[in-house]
Design an enzyme around this catalytic site. Sequence first.
Site, PDB file in Angstrom:
ATOM      1  N   ASP A  70      -8.561  -5.262  -2.278  1.00  0.00           N
ATOM      2  CA  ASP A  70      -7.861  -5.486  -1.011  1.00  0.00           C
ATOM      3  C   ASP A  70      -8.110  -4.391   0.023  1.00  0.00           C
ATOM      4  O   ASP A  70      -8.182  -3.210  -0.297  1.00  0.00           O
ATOM      5  CB  ASP A  70      -6.359  -5.609  -1.231  1.00  0.00           C
ATOM      6  CG  ASP A  70      -5.655  -5.916   0.071  1.00  0.00           C
ATOM      7  OD1 ASP A  70      -5.888  -6.999   0.610  1.00  0.00           O
ATOM      8  OD2 ASP A  70      -4.922  -5.053   0.575  1.00  0.00           O
ATOM      9  N   HIS A  72       0.863   3.466   8.455  1.00  0.00           N
ATOM     10  CA  HIS A  72      -0.144   4.285   9.148  1.00  0.00           C
ATOM     11  C   HIS A  72       0.570   5.333   9.984  1.00  0.00           C
ATOM     12  O   HIS A  72       1.658   5.080  10.513  1.00  0.00           O
ATOM     13  CB  HIS A  72      -1.031   3.426  10.053  1.00  0.00           C
ATOM     14  CG  HIS A  72      -1.950   2.521   9.305  1.00  0.00           C
ATOM     15  ND1 HIS A  72      -2.986   2.996   8.523  1.00  0.00           N
ATOM     16  CD2 HIS A  72      -1.991   1.171   9.188  1.00  0.00           C
ATOM     17  CE1 HIS A  72      -3.625   1.968   7.982  1.00  0.00           C
ATOM     18  NE2 HIS A  72      -3.034   0.850   8.355  1.00  0.00           N
ATOM     19  N   HIS A  81       0.865  -1.190   0.000  1.00  0.00           N
ATOM     20  CA  HIS A  81       0.000   0.000   0.000  1.00  0.00           C
ATOM     21  C   HIS A  81       0.900   1.238   0.000  1.00  0.00           C
ATOM     22  O   HIS A  81       1.642   1.453   0.956  1.00  0.00           O
ATOM     23  CB  HIS A  81      -0.909  -0.005   1.242  1.00  0.00           C
ATOM     24  CG  HIS A  81      -1.800  -1.219   1.311  1.00  0.00           C
ATOM     25  ND1 HIS A  81      -3.066  -1.242   0.784  1.00  0.00           N
ATOM     26  CD2 HIS A  81      -1.598  -2.461   1.815  1.00  0.00           C
ATOM     27  CE1 HIS A  81      -3.612  -2.443   0.977  1.00  0.00           C
ATOM     28  NE2 HIS A  81      -2.730  -3.199   1.598  1.00  0.00           N
ATOM     29  N   LEU A  82       0.813   2.019  -1.058  1.00  0.00           N
ATOM     30  CA  LEU A  82       1.671   3.220  -1.153  1.00  0.00           C
ATOM     31  C   LEU A  82       0.938   4.486  -0.708  1.00  0.00           C
ATOM     32  O   LEU A  82       1.539   5.544  -0.587  1.00  0.00           O
ATOM     33  CB  LEU A  82       2.214   3.389  -2.575  1.00  0.00           C
ATOM     34  CG  LEU A  82       3.209   2.313  -3.028  1.00  0.00           C
ATOM     35  CD1 LEU A  82       3.691   2.588  -4.455  1.00  0.00           C
ATOM     36  CD2 LEU A  82       4.404   2.215  -2.085  1.00  0.00           C
ATOM     37  N   ARG A  83      -0.395   4.377  -0.515  1.00  0.00           N
ATOM     38  CA  ARG A  83      -1.208   5.468   0.081  1.00  0.00           C
ATOM     39  C   ARG A  83      -1.306   6.720  -0.763  1.00  0.00           C
ATOM     40  O   ARG A  83      -1.753   7.758  -0.259  1.00  0.00           O
ATOM     41  CB  ARG A  83      -0.666   5.866   1.466  1.00  0.00           C
ATOM     42  CG  ARG A  83      -0.472   4.729   2.439  1.00  0.00           C
ATOM     43  CD  ARG A  83      -1.746   4.014   2.729  1.00  0.00           C
ATOM     44  NE  ARG A  83      -1.608   3.131   3.892  1.00  0.00           N
ATOM     45  CZ  ARG A  83      -2.336   2.043   4.071  1.00  0.00           C
ATOM     46  NH1 ARG A  83      -3.260   1.701   3.173  1.00  0.00           N
ATOM     47  NH2 ARG A  83      -2.181   1.303   5.142  1.00  0.00           N
ATOM     48  N   ASP A 137       2.517  -6.862   2.225  1.00  0.00           N
ATOM     49  CA  ASP A 137       1.325  -6.129   2.686  1.00  0.00           C
ATOM     50  C   ASP A 137       1.767  -4.879   3.461  1.00  0.00           C
ATOM     51  O   ASP A 137       1.142  -4.509   4.476  1.00  0.00           O
ATOM     52  CB  ASP A 137       0.393  -7.007   3.531  1.00  0.00           C
ATOM     53  CG  ASP A 137      -1.020  -6.401   3.625  1.00  0.00           C
ATOM     54  OD1 ASP A 137      -1.249  -5.323   3.029  1.00  0.00           O
ATOM     55  OD2 ASP A 137      -1.883  -6.999   4.286  1.00  0.00           O
ATOM     56  N   ASN A 155      -4.903  -6.927   9.630  1.00  0.00           N
ATOM     57  CA  ASN A 155      -6.015  -7.685   9.083  1.00  0.00           C
ATOM     58  C   ASN A 155      -5.578  -8.459   7.847  1.00  0.00           C
ATOM     59  O   ASN A 155      -5.119  -7.840   6.900  1.00  0.00           O
ATOM     60  CB  ASN A 155      -7.151  -6.721   8.697  1.00  0.00           C
ATOM     61  CG  ASN A 155      -8.417  -7.459   8.335  1.00  0.00           C
ATOM     62  OD1 ASN A 155      -8.617  -8.584   8.755  1.00  0.00           O
ATOM     63  ND2 ASN A 155      -9.256  -6.833   7.533  1.00  0.00           N
TER      64      ASN A 155
END
Length: 428
Positions: A152, A309, A62-64, A305, A278
Site C-alpha cells: 500500500d 503528515h 499508517h502509523l509511520r 486509511d 490517493n
Amino acid sequence: MKILIKNGHVIDLKTKLDGVYDILIEGGKVVEIGNNLELSNGDVIDANGKYVLPGFVDAHCHLRDPGFEYKEDIETGTKSAAMGGFTSIACMPNTNPVIDNEAIVKYIFSKAKQDGVVNVFPIGAISKGQKGEELSEIGEMKFAGVVAISDDGRPVKSASLMKKALQYASMFDMTVISHCEDLELAEDGVMNEGYQSTVMGLRGIPSAAEEIMVARDLILAEYTKTPIHIAHVSTELSVDLIRNAKKRGVKVTAETCPHYFSLTEEACEGFNTLAKVNPPLRSQKDVEAIIEGLKDGTVDIIATDHAPHHRDEKNCEFYSAANGMVGFETALSLAVTYLIKPGHLSLPQLVEKMCVNPSKILGLNKGLIEVGKSADITIIDIHDEYTVDVNKFMSKSKNSPFNGFRLTGTVCYTIVEGKVVVREKVLL
Ligand code: DOR
Ligand code: ZN
C-alpha cells in the site's frame, strides 16, 4: 478489576444481540451478558441511552513508525485510534525501513506492547522494500505475526509478481491487500481528472488508473482462486467490477474510506491540500456508487486509511503536497452523519463494516461481544453533535479536511481487553 457496563443498547452480530443489556467484564474478558447484573466492588459504567458495540477494527492505517515519527508514532497513533473507538488496527508497511522482514514485525509488536493503547497488527510488504521487484519474506513474516500483505502506498506494477504474491500468501492463509493504481495512467496527476481539475488547471488522475488495476487483480484472483482485498475503492466502475466478480464467485473483498462517501473533488477547491489523497476524491456519481456498494454488500468494510503528515508537507503548493489525511478520530462521526442519518446503512450494518468484516478479512478473533472472549468494546452516543477541531486530535498530525465540520456521533468509551482507555470522551 471488574467492570460492569449497565443499561446500554448492545449490538453483536454473531450472537444476534440487539437490545438493552448489562455486560460484566473480568480479567480482560466478557464474563456475563444479561439484565439486572450488579457489581458492589468495581467500575460501573452507565451506558443508558448509548450503544455498546464491539471495538472497531481498522484494516488500513499508517502509523509511520519506524522512520517517520515526526508525523506519527505508535503511541500517538494508537491514542488517536482509541479516541476514534478503534480497539484493533492493522498498520501498513510503508515505513522506513519497510515492514518486509521478521525483525521489523517484531519491532512493531514490541513497540506496541510498550507504548500502544490498542491492539496493533502489522501488515507485511508484498515486495522487498516495496520496490515491486521480488517477493518479501512472506512466510517468515507470517510466523512473526503479520495479518496480511500489501505494498500500500504503491501498486504492484508487475502482474506476474502479483500472481505469485496471491499464490504464496494463500498458502499461509493470508489475504493480499491491493493498492490499485496504474502509475502510467496516473502520471503526475494530483487530483481526480474531470471538470474540477480542468477548472483548477491541475493535472488529473483518471478513474481508469484505479479501475484497470482493479480489473487486473480481480482476473488474477479468479485465475489463482485466491482471496484478494481491494483497498480504498473510490470509483463507480471499481464498485461495478467488484460486484460482478463477487457474482462469479471470485474471493474478493473491498474497502472504502469515510472520505470517499463524504467528500467529492470539489473539496480541493481553493487548492486545499488537506483534500489531496490517493486515490483522489472523485465525483458525486462515484460517491453515490460507493454508498450503493456499501448498501448492497459489494463494499465489505470501512477503513480509515489514517495517513498522518506534518503541517509542512501540506502547507505548500498543491503539486508538492503529500497525499492523505488523518482518519481515526472522525471515522465514526462521518459514518453516522453520511451513512446512518440519511438511512443508507443501519447501525448493525455499520458494525458489520467496522468490526465483523475487517476482523474476518484479517483473520482476527475480534469484532464481537461474546462471553469468554476478550472485552474489546466501544460505547457511542449516536445523537451527539459536535464540531470537528483538529487541535483536539490525539494524532501528532492535524491534516484533516473535516476541521470545522458539524458532525453527529461520538465515542464515549473505548475498552481494550478489559481496560478502559477512553472514559467519557477523555483519553486516560
Ligand atoms: O493518500 C494516501 N496516503 N494514499 C496512500 O495510498 C498512502 C497514504 C500514505 O501513506 O500517506
Ligand atoms: Zn493505498
